[in-house]
Design a protein around this motif. Sequence first.
Motif, PDB file in Angstrom:
ATOM      1  N   THR A  70       0.881  -0.996  -0.047  1.00 27.24           N
ATOM      2  CA  THR A  70       0.394  -0.062  -0.206  1.00 27.24           C
ATOM      3  C   THR A  70       0.629   1.589  -0.003  1.00 27.24           C
ATOM      4  O   THR A  70       1.847   1.382   0.425  1.00 27.24           O
ATOM      5  CB  THR A  70      -1.082   0.792   0.879  1.00 27.24           C
ATOM      6  OG1 THR A  70       0.183  -0.227   2.661  1.00 27.24           O
ATOM      7  CG2 THR A  70      -1.999  -1.193   0.876  1.00 27.24           C
ATOM      8  N   TYR A  71       0.641   2.491  -0.115  1.00 28.65           N
ATOM      9  CA  TYR A  71       1.065   3.193  -0.747  1.00 28.65           C
ATOM     10  C   TYR A  71       1.058   4.256   1.582  1.00 28.65           C
ATOM     11  O   TYR A  71       0.532   4.527   2.037  1.00 28.65           O
ATOM     12  CB  TYR A  71       0.380   4.776  -1.240  1.00 28.65           C
ATOM     13  CG  TYR A  71       0.365   4.204  -2.526  1.00 28.65           C
ATOM     14  CD1 TYR A  71       0.848   4.433  -3.742  1.00 28.65           C
ATOM     15  CD2 TYR A  71      -1.282   3.947  -2.608  1.00 28.65           C
ATOM     16  CE1 TYR A  71       0.874   4.186  -4.726  1.00 28.65           C
ATOM     17  CE2 TYR A  71      -2.083   3.448  -4.040  1.00 28.65           C
ATOM     18  CZ  TYR A  71      -0.379   3.624  -4.811  1.00 28.65           C
ATOM     19  OH  TYR A  71      -1.047   3.517  -6.314  1.00 28.65           O
ATOM     20  N   SER A  72       3.015   4.542   1.073  1.00 23.27           N
ATOM     21  CA  SER A  72       3.328   4.653   2.830  1.00 23.27           C
ATOM     22  C   SER A  72       4.146   5.733   1.727  1.00 23.27           C
ATOM     23  O   SER A  72       5.229   6.386   1.433  1.00 23.27           O
ATOM     24  CB  SER A  72       3.816   3.162   2.889  1.00 23.27           C
ATOM     25  OG  SER A  72       4.550   2.634   2.437  1.00 23.27           O
ATOM     26  N   SER A  73       4.827   6.233   3.453  1.00 22.96           N
ATOM     27  CA  SER A  73       6.054   7.405   2.953  1.00 22.96           C
ATOM     28  C   SER A  73       7.730   6.232   2.863  1.00 22.96           C
ATOM     29  O   SER A  73       8.191   6.800   2.462  1.00 22.96           O
ATOM     30  CB  SER A  73       5.944   8.277   4.482  1.00 22.96           C
ATOM     31  OG  SER A  73       6.312   6.822   5.967  1.00 22.96           O
ATOM     32  N   THR A  74       7.445   5.111   3.136  1.00 25.08           N
ATOM     33  CA  THR A  74       8.375   4.500   2.915  1.00 25.08           C
ATOM     34  C   THR A  74       8.724   3.813   1.088  1.00 25.08           C
ATOM     35  O   THR A  74       9.948   3.655   0.915  1.00 25.08           O
ATOM     36  CB  THR A  74       8.754   2.807   3.719  1.00 25.08           C
ATOM     37  OG1 THR A  74       7.892   1.770   3.628  1.00 25.08           O
ATOM     38  CG2 THR A  74       8.648   3.594   5.233  1.00 25.08           C
TER      39      THR A  74
END
Length: 492
Positions: free
Chosen positions: A423-427
């Motif tokens: 899923t979309y994340s800051s990493t």
Amino acid sequence: MTRVIHDAGEGVHKEALDLVSSDVNFPKGHFPDYRIGPNNQIIDPEETQEAVPLKEIVAKETAQLLEQRRRLSVRDLKEKFEKGLSGASKLSEEAKRREAASLDRQVLLKKLRDVLDTLKGRVAGRNRDDADEAISLVEALAVQLTQREGELIYEKAEVKKLASFLKQATEDARKVAEEERALALAEIEKARAAVEKVEKALQVHDSASSSREKEEIEELRKEVREARRIKMLHQPSKVMDMEFELQALRTLITEKTQLCNQLKKELAMIKRLEEDSSDLFELEGSDTLGSQFHIIPRVDGAPSITNCPIQWYRVISGGIRELISGATKSTYAPEPFDVGRLLQAEIVLNADKFMVQTNGPINEAAGLERYVDSLMKRTDVEFNVVVTQMNGKDYSSNSVHVFHIGKLRMKLRKGWSTKARETYSSTMKLCGSRGGGNAAARAVFWQARKGLSYTLGFETDRDRNAAIMLARKFASNCNVTLTGPGDQVHGT
């Protein structure tokens, strides 16, 4: 003689006592034991606790009202004044009751004095002295009652003044409250009128817009009917001719655009050659998204830069340079993040630095934005890719994989086997490939999570740029910003 007087005295004494006892009821068989206090006040020893004087109560409440007057609102002030007015009326009634009681006491004292005077005239000796003492006590008590009556009269006047003041203040507060209520009602009416006016305007606007939309929809329906009629009449030649003409126009516009960009580039090169003839290198490539820049020698005999340190930069607003992490080769393919910005490459050759840059900001590819908007209507978009590297190492297989870009996550699979799904994340990181090579314009770098990254090759540069833009828009809807490694977030 003495005996006769004594007998007569006892009889008179008993008769006087009978007369006194008929009008006055003494709880004891003798006069009360009063004592004189400060200011000639008669104090009864049995009354150990005296009530607080009415004057002190009124003064205390008046001080409290005056102290709280400035801090109360109009409504609270009105309520307080009404309470004070009722309290003042109660105090006035209590003062009247005390005044009546005081008058009764005066009558009783007068009767008692008359009885004692009568008794004094009938007794002699020690009894006469007791009668004199009782008369003096009654007179002192009458003086005390007279003083108390004066105080009660003064207190009554003060209570009347306070009651009138509180009544006037209550009327003023009521008037102020009514004025404020009238003003508030007027403001409410004005606001209501304004809201009704806005609602009418919105209704008019909605009706007008709905009528325009209906007209446009009707026109589109007419065009669709006309197109269907043409097809039903077996006249496909008109549509085909129009399609061929549109295709020819698109091709002509593309050629003219490339020619215009080439002419701009040649003009910029000529200007730079005229301004500074010491530059040894220049950039080769179109200033359009989807192209690829190469650093080439501008003059014959220029030294080789194969082993020289190279660093690419993008120039943001204000002339500030931002380092493009990982772009250290002689070739670089712009990505959507570079649109509208200049690109520079710094070459270090024998302790000397040479700077080359694009002739102008990077332009967006024609039709790319509309293509991405059409893809955003889907919940999941698939692209055929080839994995060229995994975690920075060359990938052995050249088989085709499917790269999924969804509204909530991204996935890479081969057949039924899922290689990565996050899923979309800051990493997560996503950008164009910065490792050079002839296929950099069709490659992207995707870091699914820490410790897992891929370099993917797309079929066309259009698919590559559309995938980057689409993923960044979907991530933005999830409050995540997708950038490359080391990139800073700026408004685009």
